[in-house]
Write an enzyme that holds these catalytic residues in place. Sequence first.
Site, mmCIF file in Angstrom:
data_model
loop_
_atom_site.group_PDB
_atom_site.id
_atom_site.type_symbol
_atom_site.label_atom_id
_atom_site.label_comp_id
_atom_site.label_asym_id
_atom_site.label_seq_id
_atom_site.Cartn_x
_atom_site.Cartn_y
_atom_site.Cartn_z
ATOM 1 N N ASP A 92 0.852 -1.421 -0.154
ATOM 2 C CA ASP A 92 0.182 0.145 -0.271
ATOM 3 C C ASP A 92 0.610 1.307 0.024
ATOM 4 O OD1 ASP A 92 -2.748 1.335 0.344
ATOM 5 O OD2 ASP A 92 -1.258 2.178 1.798
ATOM 6 N N TYR B 164 3.127 9.595 -0.382
ATOM 7 C CA TYR B 164 4.178 9.494 0.784
ATOM 8 C C TYR B 164 5.525 9.835 -0.053
ATOM 9 C CZ TYR B 164 0.160 6.476 2.639
ATOM 10 O OH TYR B 164 -1.117 5.739 3.533
ATOM 11 N N LYS C 299 -2.595 6.110 -4.005
ATOM 12 C CA LYS C 299 -3.597 6.576 -3.265
ATOM 13 C C LYS C 299 -3.577 8.433 -4.472
ATOM 14 C CE LYS C 299 -3.615 4.674 0.640
ATOM 15 N NZ LYS C 299 -2.194 4.324 1.128
ATOM 16 N N HIS D 82 -7.659 9.463 -1.779
ATOM 17 C CA HIS D 82 -6.968 9.003 -1.352
ATOM 18 C C HIS D 82 -7.809 9.895 0.260
ATOM 19 C CE1 HIS D 82 -2.540 9.257 1.819
ATOM 20 N NE2 HIS D 82 -3.858 8.390 2.253
HETATM 21 P P1 NAD Z 1 -0.342 0.742 12.364
HETATM 22 O O1 NAD Z 1 -0.868 0.476 12.697
HETATM 23 O O2 NAD Z 1 0.734 0.572 10.940
HETATM 24 O O3 NAD Z 1 1.186 1.818 12.668
HETATM 25 C C1 NAD Z 1 3.074 1.513 12.993
HETATM 26 C C2 NAD Z 1 3.426 1.670 13.795
HETATM 27 O O4 NAD Z 1 3.940 0.679 14.518
HETATM 28 C C3 NAD Z 1 4.794 2.574 13.649
HETATM 29 O O5 NAD Z 1 5.260 3.200 14.521
HETATM 30 C C4 NAD Z 1 5.388 0.823 13.813
HETATM 31 O O6 NAD Z 1 6.886 0.452 14.351
HETATM 32 C C5 NAD Z 1 4.412 0.277 14.779
HETATM 33 N N1 NAD Z 1 4.900 -1.450 14.964
HETATM 34 C C6 NAD Z 1 4.307 -1.854 13.730
HETATM 35 N N2 NAD Z 1 4.364 -3.578 13.705
HETATM 36 C C7 NAD Z 1 4.726 -3.577 15.316
HETATM 37 C C8 NAD Z 1 5.121 -4.563 15.710
HETATM 38 N N3 NAD Z 1 4.938 -6.001 15.726
HETATM 39 N N4 NAD Z 1 5.513 -4.683 17.227
HETATM 40 C C9 NAD Z 1 5.757 -3.323 17.910
HETATM 41 N N5 NAD Z 1 5.095 -1.803 17.497
HETATM 42 C C10 NAD Z 1 4.429 -1.990 15.570
HETATM 43 O O7 NAD Z 1 -0.310 2.855 11.122
HETATM 44 P P2 NAD Z 1 0.197 3.526 9.785
HETATM 45 O O8 NAD Z 1 0.996 3.292 9.492
HETATM 46 O O9 NAD Z 1 -0.671 4.834 9.894
HETATM 47 O O10 NAD Z 1 -0.557 2.810 8.904
HETATM 48 C C11 NAD Z 1 -0.849 1.443 7.742
HETATM 49 C C12 NAD Z 1 -1.026 1.996 7.044
HETATM 50 O O11 NAD Z 1 -1.942 2.635 6.821
HETATM 51 C C13 NAD Z 1 0.017 2.626 6.615
HETATM 52 O O12 NAD Z 1 1.400 2.499 6.022
HETATM 53 C C14 NAD Z 1 -0.331 3.300 5.208
HETATM 54 O O13 NAD Z 1 0.085 2.409 4.132
HETATM 55 C C15 NAD Z 1 -1.976 3.040 5.630
HETATM 56 N N6 NAD Z 1 -2.270 4.750 5.831
HETATM 57 C C16 NAD Z 1 -3.283 4.901 4.916
HETATM 58 C C17 NAD Z 1 -4.069 6.281 5.648
HETATM 59 C C18 NAD Z 1 -4.933 6.811 4.694
HETATM 60 O O14 NAD Z 1 -5.380 7.924 4.965
HETATM 61 N N7 NAD Z 1 -5.484 5.958 3.448
HETATM 62 C C19 NAD Z 1 -3.076 7.158 6.650
HETATM 63 C C20 NAD Z 1 -2.312 6.192 7.411
HETATM 64 C C21 NAD Z 1 -2.019 5.350 7.886
#
Ligand code: NAD
Length: 280
Positions: A44, A49, A74, A107
């Site tokens: 994704d 980004y 997106k 997005h």
């Molecule tokens: P997430 O909920 O995936 O959290 C990421 C955080 O969790 C990071 O700091 C990482 O270090 C930590 N983490 C991940 N796995 C872990 C583990 N096993 N143990 C401990 N810590 C861990 O947050 P995100 O990245 O914002 O969301 C996931 C994806 O969703 C994004 O990367 C992106 O691709 C998408 N996204 C989309 C939108 C949108 O507006 N459409 C907004 C935000 C994110």
Amino acid sequence: MVATIKLNDQTSIPQLGFGTYLVPPEETADIVGQALQVGYRHIDTAQMYGNEEGVGQAIARSQIPREDLYVTSKLSTGNHRPDDVRRSFDETLAKLGLEQLDLFLIHWPLPTLYDGDYVSTWKAVTGLVADGRLRTAGVSNFEPAHLDRIISETGLAPAVNQIEAHPYFANNTAREASRRHGVAVEAWGPLGQGAALQDEEIAKIAAAHGKSVSQIILRWHIQRGDIVFPKTMRRERMTENFQLFDFSLTPEQVQAIDALDRGEEGRVGPHPDTFAYLPD
Ligand code: NAD
């Protein structure tokens, strides 16, 4: 083995993928390359980004057959005008090194910008499917009213709605509106961008299963039927987050996590009704 979800256009999407928000552009080829080695086949990314080129490099270097990969990008908030949709989509394909993209999302709806017209943006995105350069059209951060409007004005339902959802913000209103229209839900920020990882209730469930808190939260999403793509820069966490299909939560454990929902207070991102960011 990662489960797949059938979308309303009859295509299938892997229920688990890898997120790339805040993966620095210069590190993306390496990080996404590692995720592909771990076994992720669904990536994704987004125009905003700034790391689509890195995703493309990782894909090219991996030599994984194109049909085994599922790639989402997106539309940037700056590209909502129909001509910009088409132009920027071509740039996205070029950066990713792909002839066809699997999924492209609006997005954010931006109801306070572009004279409130996200309907012509949606028509332009669906036009990319008609052209054959895009397999599946979807949206992100669409509230129930935004979904109702694009569907009633175009007769075309998106295949997915990617929305914030995690234990502290279950976002059931937008989830249920999506489901009513046959729209699959993708949960962004599935770990609450880290906020839910310290939860004591979830830690107890994790101890009972001999799993990590992250695995329990992600499994909860999977059992809710949502699509997730957690993000991490660390390989051991990529591996951990990939192992979700060899255990199940009991109905009581699912309910205990459901009960952590804080409603609007749990939201970590902006509200889609007012979000109005435009890149420089
Ligand atoms: P997430 O909920 O995936 O959290 C990421 C955080 O969790 C990071 O700091 C990482 O270090 C930590 N983490 C991940 N796995 C872990 C583990 N096993 N143990 C401990 N810590 C861990 O947050 P995100 O990245 O914002 O969301 C996931 C994806 O969703 C994004 O990367 C992106 O691709 C998408 N996204 C989309 C939108 C949108 O507006 N459409 C907004 C935000 C994110």
